[in-house]
Design a protein around this motif. Structure first.
Motif, PDB file in Angstrom:
ATOM      1  N   UNK A 282       0.829  -1.206   0.000  1.00 43.10           N
ATOM      2  CA  UNK A 282       0.000   0.000   0.000  1.00 43.10           C
ATOM      3  C   UNK A 282       0.861   1.254   0.000  1.00 43.10           C
ATOM      4  N   UNK A 283       1.945   1.242   0.794  1.00 46.84           N
ATOM      5  CA  UNK A 283       2.863   2.405   0.843  1.00 46.84           C
ATOM      6  C   UNK A 283       3.507   2.657  -0.522  1.00 46.84           C
ATOM      7  N   UNK A 284       3.975   1.568  -1.179  1.00 46.05           N
ATOM      8  CA  UNK A 284       4.577   1.711  -2.510  1.00 46.05           C
ATOM      9  C   UNK A 284       3.559   2.252  -3.500  1.00 46.05           C
ATOM     10  N   UNK A 285       2.308   1.725  -3.419  1.00 48.39           N
ATOM     11  CA  UNK A 285       1.257   2.163  -4.331  1.00 48.39           C
ATOM     12  C   UNK A 285       0.949   3.642  -4.157  1.00 48.39           C
ATOM     13  N   UNK A 286       0.770   4.076  -2.904  1.00 50.66           N
ATOM     14  CA  UNK A 286       0.459   5.488  -2.647  1.00 50.66           C
ATOM     15  C   UNK A 286       1.625   6.386  -3.035  1.00 50.66           C
ATOM     16  N   UNK A 287       2.845   5.926  -2.739  1.00 46.10           N
ATOM     17  CA  UNK A 287       4.031   6.721  -3.071  1.00 46.10           C
ATOM     18  C   UNK A 287       4.176   6.881  -4.586  1.00 46.10           C
ATOM     19  N   UNK A 288       3.892   5.790  -5.318  1.00 43.04           N
ATOM     20  CA  UNK A 288       4.041   5.835  -6.769  1.00 43.04           C
ATOM     21  C   UNK A 288       2.964   6.685  -7.420  1.00 43.04           C
ATOM     22  N   UNK A 289       1.762   6.719  -6.794  1.00 43.21           N
ATOM     23  CA  UNK A 289       0.658   7.422  -7.440  1.00 43.21           C
ATOM     24  C   UNK A 289       0.549   8.877  -7.003  1.00 43.21           C
ATOM     25  N   UNK A 290       1.318   9.284  -6.048  1.00 40.04           N
ATOM     26  CA  UNK A 290       1.238  10.664  -5.591  1.00 40.04           C
ATOM     27  C   UNK A 290       2.156  11.530  -6.423  1.00 40.04           C
ATOM     28  N   UNK A 291       1.617  12.460  -7.224  1.00 39.80           N
ATOM     29  CA  UNK A 291       2.489  13.290  -8.052  1.00 39.80           C
ATOM     30  C   UNK A 291       3.314  14.233  -7.202  1.00 39.80           C
ATOM     31  N   UNK A 292       4.580  14.379  -7.563  1.00 39.69           N
ATOM     32  CA  UNK A 292       5.459  15.295  -6.835  1.00 39.69           C
ATOM     33  C   UNK A 292       5.245  16.707  -7.350  1.00 39.69           C
ATOM     34  N   UNK A 293       5.030  17.680  -6.468  1.00 40.00           N
ATOM     35  CA  UNK A 293       4.816  19.050  -6.926  1.00 40.00           C
ATOM     36  C   UNK A 293       6.058  19.582  -7.626  1.00 40.00           C
ATOM     37  N   UNK A 294       5.854  20.304  -8.754  1.00 47.43           N
ATOM     38  CA  UNK A 294       6.961  20.944  -9.440  1.00 47.43           C
ATOM     39  C   UNK A 294       7.637  20.089 -10.471  1.00 47.43           C
ATOM     40  N   UNK A 295       7.298  18.806 -10.561  1.00 48.85           N
ATOM     41  CA  UNK A 295       7.909  17.937 -11.571  1.00 48.85           C
ATOM     42  C   UNK A 295       7.139  18.071 -12.886  1.00 48.85           C
ATOM     43  N   UNK A 296       7.820  17.828 -14.010  1.00 47.78           N
ATOM     44  CA  UNK A 296       7.114  17.855 -15.299  1.00 47.78           C
ATOM     45  C   UNK A 296       6.018  16.797 -15.321  1.00 47.78           C
ATOM     46  N   UNK A 297       4.989  17.000 -16.150  1.00 46.17           N
ATOM     47  CA  UNK A 297       3.904  16.015 -16.221  1.00 46.17           C
ATOM     48  C   UNK A 297       4.403  14.710 -16.830  1.00 46.17           C
ATOM     49  N   UNK A 298       3.579  13.687 -16.721  1.00 38.87           N
ATOM     50  CA  UNK A 298       3.943  12.400 -17.294  1.00 38.87           C
ATOM     51  C   UNK A 298       2.897  11.365 -16.976  1.00 38.87           C
ATOM     52  N   UNK A 299       3.010  10.190 -17.554  1.00 42.90           N
ATOM     53  CA  UNK A 299       2.030   9.137 -17.292  1.00 42.90           C
ATOM     54  C   UNK A 299       2.103   8.658 -15.841  1.00 42.90           C
ATOM     55  N   UNK A 300       0.973   8.262 -15.318  1.00 38.77           N
ATOM     56  CA  UNK A 300       0.923   7.771 -13.942  1.00 38.77           C
ATOM     57  C   UNK A 300       1.674   6.450 -13.853  1.00 38.77           C
ATOM     58  N   UNK A 301       2.578   6.318 -12.891  1.00 43.94           N
ATOM     59  CA  UNK A 301       3.348   5.070 -12.776  1.00 43.94           C
ATOM     60  C   UNK A 301       2.570   3.984 -12.056  1.00 43.94           C
ATOM     61  N   UNK A 302       2.881   2.751 -12.415  1.00 43.44           N
ATOM     62  CA  UNK A 302       2.356   1.601 -11.695  1.00 43.44           C
ATOM     63  C   UNK A 302       3.343   1.214 -10.591  1.00 43.44           C
ATOM     64  N   UNK A 303       2.865   0.530  -9.561  1.00 46.93           N
ATOM     65  CA  UNK A 303       3.780   0.105  -8.504  1.00 46.93           C
ATOM     66  C   UNK A 303       4.918  -0.755  -9.061  1.00 46.93           C
ATOM     67  N   UNK A 304       6.114  -0.489  -8.592  1.00 55.10           N
ATOM     68  CA  UNK A 304       7.336  -1.241  -8.896  1.00 55.10           C
ATOM     69  C   UNK A 304       7.821  -1.082 -10.333  1.00 55.10           C
ATOM     70  N   UNK A 305       6.915  -1.209 -11.324  1.00 59.10           N
ATOM     71  CA  UNK A 305       7.388  -1.141 -12.708  1.00 59.10           C
ATOM     72  C   UNK A 305       7.367   0.275 -13.272  1.00 59.10           C
ATOM     73  N   UNK A 306       6.709   1.207 -12.576  1.00 62.95           N
ATOM     74  CA  UNK A 306       6.663   2.579 -13.070  1.00 62.95           C
ATOM     75  C   UNK A 306       5.921   2.653 -14.388  1.00 62.95           C
ATOM     76  N   UNK A 307       6.608   3.165 -15.437  1.00 70.90           N
ATOM     77  CA  UNK A 307       5.995   3.291 -16.773  1.00 70.90           C
ATOM     78  C   UNK A 307       6.600   2.324 -17.789  1.00 70.90           C
ATOM     79  N   UNK A 308       7.266   1.288 -17.308  1.00 68.60           N
ATOM     80  CA  UNK A 308       7.931   0.367 -18.230  1.00 68.60           C
ATOM     81  C   UNK A 308       6.948  -0.295 -19.182  1.00 68.60           C
ATOM     82  N   UNK A 309       5.694  -0.434 -18.765  1.00 69.32           N
ATOM     83  CA  UNK A 309       4.700  -1.067 -19.634  1.00 69.32           C
ATOM     84  C   UNK A 309       4.382  -0.224 -20.861  1.00 69.32           C
ATOM     85  N   UNK A 310       4.789   1.061 -20.831  1.00 64.97           N
ATOM     86  CA  UNK A 310       4.524   1.955 -21.963  1.00 64.97           C
ATOM     87  C   UNK A 310       5.709   2.071 -22.911  1.00 64.97           C
ATOM     88  N   UNK A 311       6.841   1.461 -22.564  1.00 67.19           N
ATOM     89  CA  UNK A 311       8.071   1.622 -23.336  1.00 67.19           C
ATOM     90  C   UNK A 311       8.430   0.313 -24.027  1.00 67.19           C
TER      91      UNK A 311
END
Length: 503
Positions: free
Chosen positions: A15-44
Motif C-alpha cells: 500500500x505504501x509503494x502504491x500510494x508513493x508511486x501514485x502521488x504526483x510530486x509538486x513541481x515535476x514535469x507532467x507524465x504518465x501515472x506510474x504503476x507500482x514497482x514497474x513505473x511506466x515500463x509497460x509503456x516503453x
C-alpha cells in the motif's frame, strides 16, 4: 500468528509503494501515472524505447517525467528543449547518472560514463591529446587515406561478388587503433580480429533486454546473473588492452616522443599525479572507452552509408557524378574537397541524421537546474533524446525519409542545420567529432569513387534490410553488398600514392 503478521506487513508495504508511486510530486514535469514497482515500463517498447518516448511527448509535451521502475527520469524531446538543456545549462547538466552496468565496468573512471573532477580532467587531456596528434587534420587524413587503400584492396578481392557489410568497419576501426596505439593492424592480425569480434559481442550484449532489466533493477539483475556475459567479454578486451599498453610503455621514465594516445597517457602517469587520475586503472578505463566508442560509431555509420547507397541507387549515382567531375581521374579525396562536393557532403550528413545511431545517453543534474520551467533537484536523471532532434518535424521537411535535400539550398549549395546533433552538443559533445567527420568523408567518398555499391544478385534495392539490429547503438543488420569497380576509378592513385601497407 507469524504468517498473518508477515502478510500484514507485506500488505502495508504494498500500500505504501502504491500510494508513493501514485502521488504526483509538486513541481515535476507532467507524465504518465506510474504503476507500482514497474513505473511506466509497460509503456516503453524494449526494442524501440526512443520511439515510445517520442510518442509520450506528443501527449505530455517536450519536457515530461517517466518512471523507469522506481527511478524518476525527465525526458527532453525536440530541438528547442534538447538544445536549451545541452547548451544553456553549462556544467549543471554535464554529469552522468550511475548506470548499473557501466558502474561495474568502469567504476566511475574513464571519459564517457564518469562525472565530476575526474571526468573533466580526463576529457580535457583527451581533447588536447587528440588535437596534438592531428585528429581531424592532415596527419590523420593521410592515415585514413592509407587505410582506404587497404580497404579497396580487400574489396577488389571479391571481384564484384557479395562481401559482408561488416567488412567496411575494418578501415575506420584501424584508423582509431592507429590513433590510440600508434600502429595499424593487418586485417588478418589475431589481435585485430579478436578486438573487433569482442567489441561486436559487447555492443550486442549491452543492447539486450536482460541488460536493460539489470540497469533498472540492479539487485534483481545481479541475482539472475544478467550482467555476467558482458563482464566476461569486457575482461577479455581489457586483457588485450593491457598487453598493448605494456608494449607501448617506455623502457625508462621521463619525457619521450608521443606517437599515440596511449603514449600520452603513459607519460602523463609518470609525472605529478597526486589524485591518481592517470594510474593504471584509469588509463585502461580511458583506452577502453576510446576503443569501444571510436570503433563502433564510425564503423556502423560507414556501413549504414554503404547500405543506404545500395538502397537508393539514384542518390549514389548523383554522388559519383559529382566525385568524377570535381576530383577528376586518379586523385583521392582530401578533407578540403568537402567544400567542392556539396551533394556528397549533404548525403553523408543525411545518413547520420537518418540513422540516429545513438538515440540518447542519459545525463544527470550536477546541481538544482531549471529546465522547461521546472526546477529539477540535483541528481535527477535527464534523457536528452537526440533522435527526437534528428527527426523533429519542425526542423526537417521529411524527417522520416532519407532525403539529402535537407542539407541543400535551392541552388544546390550545402547548408548547415542547427538541428544536426548526431555528436550531441555542449560540455559532453563527442571528443572525437572532428576525427569522425574527416574520416567518414574520406572513406565514403573514396569508396563511392572506386566502386558501385549494389544489392547481391537476385535482390532489388528495396529488398535491402534497413531495420536497425538490436544493440547498444542503432547498427545496421548483417547482410551482404556487391562492390563493382567503376570504369573511372581511384585504382591508380590508391595503389601508387605511397607503398600499400598490405591487406
Amino acid at each position: 500468528m507469524a504468517p498473518l503478521l508477515l502478510l500484514g506487513l507485506l500488505g502495508l508495504l504494498g500500500l505504501w509503494v502504491l500510494l508513493r508511486a501514485r502521488t504526483p510530486a509538486p513541481g515535476w514535469p507532467p507524465g504518465p501515472r506510474p504503476l507500482p514497482l514497474i513505473g511506466n515500463l509497460h509503456l516503453l517498447r524494449v526494442s524501440q524505447q526512443e520511439r515510445s518516448l517520442m510518442e509520450l511527448s506528443e501527449q505530455y509535451g517536450p519536457v515530461f517525467t517517466v518512471h523507469m521502475g522506481l527511478q524518476k527520469t525527465v525526458v527532453l524531446t525536440g530541438y528547442e528543449a534538447v538544445r536549451e538543456a545541452l547548451v544553456g545549462t553549462g556544467q549543471r547538466l554535464a554529469d552522468r547518472p550511475p548506470i548499473a552496468i557501466f558502474q561495474l565496468i568502469q567504476g566511475g573512471r574513464g571519459i564517457f560514463f564518469s562525472s565530476g573532477a575526474g571526468w573533466k580532467r580526463a576529457r580535457q587531456f583527451t581533447v588536447r591529446t587528440l588535437h596534438s596528434l592531428g585528429a581531424g587534420r592532415e596527419p590523420m587524413a593521410n592515415k585514413t587515406l592509407q587505410e582506404l587503400r587497404c580497404l579497396v584492396d580487400q574489396l577488389e578481392q571479391y571481384r564484384g561478388q557479395p562481401f559482408p557489410l561488416a567488412l567496411l568497419g575494418w578501415a575506420p576501426s584501424n584508423v582509431t587503433f592507429t590513433l590510440l596505439f600508434g600502429q595499424r593492424f593487418d586485417y588478418r592480425d589475431p589481435v585485430f580480429v579478436s578486438l573487433l569480434g569482442l567489441i561486436d559481442e559487447v555492443m550486442v550484449l549491452l543492447g539486450t533486454p536482460g541488460l536493460q532489466l539489470f540497469n533498472i533493477y540492479p539487485r534483481l539483475g545481479a541475482l539472475l546473473q544478467l550482467h555476467q556475459p558482458v563482464l566476461r567479454k569486457i575482461e577479455e578486451v581489457r586483457a588485450i588492452l593491457r598487453t598493448l599498453l605494456e608494449a607501448r610503455r617506455p623502457p625508462a621514465p621521463g619525457p619521450g616522443p608521443v606517437h599515440s594516445y596511449v603514449d600520452a597517457l603513459l607519460q602523463q602517469g609518470q609525472g605529478g599525479d597526486p589524485d591518481g587520475l592517470f594510474g593504471e586503472d584509469n588509463v585502461v578505463a580511458c583506452v577502453l572507452d576510446m576503443v569501444m566508442a571510436g570503433t563502433e560509431t564510425t564503423s556502423a555509420t560507414l556501413q549504414w552509408a554503404a547500405l543506404l547507397m545500395g538502397r537508393h541507387p539514384h542518390v549514389q549515382g548523383r554522388v559519383q557524378e559529382e566525385l568524377d567531375r570535381v576530383l577528376g581521374p586518379g586523385r583521392p579525396p582530401r578533407p578540403e574537397d568537402q567544400r567542392s562536393l556539396p551533394y556528397t557532403n549533404a548525403v553523408l550528413h543525411e545518413v547520420q541524421r537518418f540513422i540516429t545511431l545513438l538515440p540518447h545517453v542519459p545525463r544527470c543534474t550536477a546541481a538544482d537546474t531549471r529546465l522547461g520551467g521546472y526546477l529539477l533537484p540535483k541528481g535527477t536523471p535527464v534523457v536528452p533524446l537526440l533522435s527526437s532532434v534528428l527527426l523533429d518535424k519542425t526542423q526537417w521537411e521529411t524527417p522520416h525519409q532519407f532525403n539529402p535535400g535537407h542539407f541543400l539550398d535551392a541552388q544546390g549549395h550545402f547548408v548547415k542545420r542547427e538541428a544536426f546533433l548526431p555528436f550531441s552538443a555542449g560540455r559532453r559533445v563527442c571528443v572525437g567529432e572532428s576525427l569522425a567527420r574527416t574520416e567518414l568523408f574520406l572513406l565514403f567518398a573514396g569508396l563511392l569513387y572506386r566502386f558501385r555499391l549494389l544489392p547481391p544478385p537476385g535482390l532489388s534495392p528495396g529488398g535491402l534490410d534497413t531495420r536497425p539490429a538490436p544493440a547498444f547503438t542503432m547498427r545496421p543488420p548483417a547482410q551482404v553488398l556487391c562492390a563493382v569497380p567503376r570504369p573511372r576509378t581511384l585504382a591508380c592513385s590508391l595503389k601508387t600514392d605511397g607503398p600499400s601497407p598490405g591487406p
